[in-house]
Design a protein around this motif. Structure first.
Motif, PDB file in Angstrom:
ATOM      1  N   TYR A 189      14.127  39.658  44.068  1.00 38.57           N
ATOM      2  CA  TYR A 189      14.981  40.773  44.477  1.00 38.57           C
ATOM      3  C   TYR A 189      16.179  40.924  43.531  1.00 38.57           C
ATOM      4  CZ  TYR A 189      12.247  40.872  48.772  1.00 38.57           C
ATOM      5  OH  TYR A 189      11.215  40.976  49.670  1.00 38.57           O
ATOM      6  N   THR A 190      17.012  41.866  43.843  1.00 41.48           N
ATOM      7  CA  THR A 190      18.245  42.196  43.087  1.00 41.48           C
ATOM      8  C   THR A 190      17.971  42.406  41.606  1.00 41.48           C
ATOM      9  OG1 THR A 190      18.845  39.848  42.844  1.00 41.48           O
ATOM     10  CG2 THR A 190      19.693  41.006  44.769  1.00 41.48           C
ATOM     11  N   PHE A 191      18.211  41.385  40.781  1.00 40.25           N
ATOM     12  CA  PHE A 191      18.168  41.594  39.332  1.00 40.25           C
ATOM     13  C   PHE A 191      16.799  42.066  38.849  1.00 40.25           C
ATOM     14  CE2 PHE A 191      17.759  40.245  34.894  1.00 40.25           C
ATOM     15  CZ  PHE A 191      18.888  40.843  34.356  1.00 40.25           C
ATOM     16  N   TYR A 192      15.739  41.501  39.386  1.00 41.85           N
ATOM     17  CA  TYR A 192      14.392  41.882  38.943  1.00 41.85           C
ATOM     18  C   TYR A 192      14.086  43.329  39.298  1.00 41.85           C
ATOM     19  CZ  TYR A 192       9.309  42.195  38.725  1.00 41.85           C
ATOM     20  OH  TYR A 192       8.029  42.620  38.448  1.00 41.85           O
ATOM     21  N   LEU A 193      14.277  43.704  40.556  1.00 43.57           N
ATOM     22  CA  LEU A 193      13.951  45.057  40.984  1.00 43.57           C
ATOM     23  C   LEU A 193      14.974  46.082  40.480  1.00 43.57           C
ATOM     24  CD1 LEU A 193      12.736  44.485  44.661  1.00 43.57           C
ATOM     25  CD2 LEU A 193      11.349  45.089  42.676  1.00 43.57           C
ATOM     26  N   ASP A 194      16.213  45.657  40.316  1.00 40.62           N
ATOM     27  CA  ASP A 194      17.256  46.594  39.894  1.00 40.62           C
ATOM     28  C   ASP A 194      17.243  46.874  38.395  1.00 40.62           C
ATOM     29  OD1 ASP A 194      18.343  47.235  42.311  1.00 40.62           O
ATOM     30  OD2 ASP A 194      19.808  45.617  42.298  1.00 40.62           O
ATOM     31  N   PHE A 195      16.879  45.885  37.589  1.00 41.98           N
ATOM     32  CA  PHE A 195      16.994  46.047  36.144  1.00 41.98           C
ATOM     33  C   PHE A 195      15.691  45.804  35.373  1.00 41.98           C
ATOM     34  CE2 PHE A 195      21.306  45.009  37.601  1.00 41.98           C
ATOM     35  CZ  PHE A 195      21.985  46.104  37.094  1.00 41.98           C
ATOM     36  N   ILE A 196      14.999  44.725  35.670  1.00 40.57           N
ATOM     37  CA  ILE A 196      13.797  44.399  34.894  1.00 40.57           C
ATOM     38  C   ILE A 196      12.699  45.440  35.119  1.00 40.57           C
ATOM     39  CG2 ILE A 196      11.951  42.716  34.557  1.00 40.57           C
ATOM     40  CD1 ILE A 196      13.929  40.521  35.153  1.00 40.57           C
ATOM     41  N   VAL A 197      12.476  45.834  36.372  1.00 40.85           N
ATOM     42  CA  VAL A 197      11.430  46.820  36.664  1.00 40.85           C
ATOM     43  C   VAL A 197      11.709  48.170  35.993  1.00 40.85           C
ATOM     44  CG1 VAL A 197      10.300  48.159  38.483  1.00 40.85           C
ATOM     45  CG2 VAL A 197      10.664  45.713  38.781  1.00 40.85           C
ATOM     46  N   PRO A 198      12.935  48.738  36.108  1.00 44.09           N
ATOM     47  CA  PRO A 198      13.200  50.010  35.412  1.00 44.09           C
ATOM     48  C   PRO A 198      13.039  49.906  33.903  1.00 44.09           C
ATOM     49  CG  PRO A 198      14.891  49.599  37.046  1.00 44.09           C
ATOM     50  CD  PRO A 198      14.087  48.351  36.950  1.00 44.09           C
ATOM     51  N   VAL A 199      13.521  48.820  33.316  1.00 44.07           N
ATOM     52  CA  VAL A 199      13.386  48.644  31.864  1.00 44.07           C
ATOM     53  C   VAL A 199      11.915  48.519  31.484  1.00 44.07           C
ATOM     54  CG1 VAL A 199      13.856  47.070  29.938  1.00 44.07           C
ATOM     55  CG2 VAL A 199      15.675  47.638  31.562  1.00 44.07           C
ATOM     56  N   PHE A 200      11.144  47.821  32.303  1.00 41.88           N
ATOM     57  CA  PHE A 200       9.712  47.647  32.047  1.00 41.88           C
ATOM     58  C   PHE A 200       8.999  48.998  32.009  1.00 41.88           C
ATOM     59  CE2 PHE A 200       5.327  46.778  33.279  1.00 41.88           C
ATOM     60  CZ  PHE A 200       5.005  45.697  32.464  1.00 41.88           C
ATOM     61  N   PHE A 201       9.308  49.871  32.963  1.00 44.30           N
ATOM     62  CA  PHE A 201       8.644  51.175  32.999  1.00 44.30           C
ATOM     63  C   PHE A 201       9.207  52.130  31.942  1.00 44.30           C
ATOM     64  CE2 PHE A 201       6.594  49.753  36.780  1.00 44.30           C
ATOM     65  CZ  PHE A 201       5.414  50.485  36.804  1.00 44.30           C
ATOM     66  N   THR A 202      10.413  51.885  31.504  1.00 40.74           N
ATOM     67  CA  THR A 202      10.908  52.641  30.353  1.00 40.74           C
ATOM     68  C   THR A 202      10.090  52.295  29.114  1.00 40.74           C
ATOM     69  OG1 THR A 202      13.157  52.607  31.261  1.00 40.74           O
ATOM     70  CG2 THR A 202      12.932  53.174  28.943  1.00 40.74           C
ATOM     71  N   MET A 203       9.755  51.010  28.974  1.00 40.19           N
ATOM     72  CA  MET A 203       8.910  50.582  27.851  1.00 40.19           C
ATOM     73  C   MET A 203       7.534  51.266  27.917  1.00 40.19           C
ATOM     74  SD  MET A 203      10.853  48.394  26.271  1.00 40.19           S
ATOM     75  CE  MET A 203      12.186  49.428  26.846  1.00 40.19           C
TER      76      MET A 203
END
Length: 318
Positions: free
Chosen positions: A31-45
């Motif tokens: 939760y938190t850091f993964y869903l807030d930042f890693i997931v959006p950056v991943f889909f931006t890639m």
């Protein structure tokens, strides 16, 4: 052949996302850091690598699989918001727009999506953060101050998230060597932000759109126009705050650049800063209107925004 390669890449990245999300969320550390930042950056890639349609397909199929396996509505809603923000960020990076335009578009759309998520969550789990907070307003002595803080939070949280995702995505995309065209140009601007910052501005259309919205919102407030729906009111006022922020920050920078280029004296720029701060504190609406009018005059007189865009393009092309 190229489309097949993009589809295959998107499928592989979707599989990786599903596995990582299920593993991390199930363990309680996702939760938190993964869903807030890693997931959006991943889909931006994914969006930068595979284009919009494959990114959307990847996001929809991944979310369906995660929702069916985990059976957790809260996680599904949270992950949906992150996926959409990532695809939005990737789409903006590929557009031939200025960085400030991207932040304006991204922040406003993020506010809209935040409200939609709250509506969706209230229908599923019976709880709405926005409606709940409005119920607590009556317990505050200074209701206007409490409302201001609430709407500023709604406005600034999407802006902060969008800026963080935008910046992190450019850094990781550069490391993975998937930047091209407009996204590569924007990376160069961010990399040399210290040198380019004073010339980075909104386009005329975006600045004037924000100005018109802000003025219209202030007029409606002056005539005591009331919006009964909590969600519509939240969108209306939060977007007004965002527009006001971009008008002040962008408009002030344009005026400062003009004074610096015309008079070549840093002291004048400092006097302008002091005058702007004092006037915003004492007569906020008049100060914002003055910034808008001065920007219109400079655009009509010397097309200052087009000049600043040209300066940034020349610096990048060097």
């Amino acid at each position: 052949m190229n489309n097949t390669k993009k589809l295959t890449t998107a499928s592989m990245m979707s599989s990786l996302f599903v596995v990582c999300t299920i593993a991390l969320v199930s363990s309680g550390i996702g939760y938190t850091f993964y869903l807030d930042f890693i997931v959006p950056v991943f889909f931006t890639m994914i969006c930068l690598k595979c284009d919009l349609k494959y990114s959307v397909l990847s996001g929809v199929t991944s979310l369906i699989i995660i929702g069916l396996i985990l059976g957790n509505l809260g996680t599904a809603i949270w992950a949906t918001q992150s996926v959409v923000l990532g695809i939005l960020c990737g789409t903006l990076l590929n557009k031939d727009t200025t960085i400030k335009d991207d932040l304006v578009y991204g922040s406003i759309i993020s506010v809209l999506f935040m409200v939609l998520i709250d509506i969706y969550a209230s229908n599923l789990i019976g709880y709405s953060f926005m409606k709940e907070f409005q119920g607590y307003i009556k317990y505050f002595k200074n209701k206007e101050f409490a409302n201001t803080i609430y709407y500023m939070f709604i406005a600034l949280y999407p802006f902060g998230s969008m800026f963080s995702i935008y910046f992190l995505a450019l850094i990781f995309a550069k490391k993975l060597n998937i930047l091209s065209g407009n996204s590569k140009k924007k990376y160069k601007i961010i990399k040399n932000f210290r040198n380019y910052s004073r010339f980075i501005s909104c386009s005329k259309n975006v600045f004037y759109a924000c100005s018109l919205y802000f003025i219209a919102a202030q007029i409606l407030k002056f005539i005591n126009f009331n919006i009964s729906s909590v969600y519509l009111k939240t969108i209306f006022i939060s977007v007004k705050y965002l527009c006001g922020y971009f008008i002040i920050s962008d408009g002030y920078t344009v005026i400062q650049n003009y004074i610096m280029s015309k008079y070549k004296k840093i002291a004048y720029a400092r006097y302008l800063s002091l005058l702007t701060i004092i006037s915003l504190v004492l007569v906020f609406n008049i100060s914002v209107l003055a910034i808008i009018v001065l920007n219109i005059i400079l655009d009509k007189k010397i097309s200052i925004r087009l000049q600043q865009v040209d300066i940034v393009n020349r610096l990048v092309n060097q």
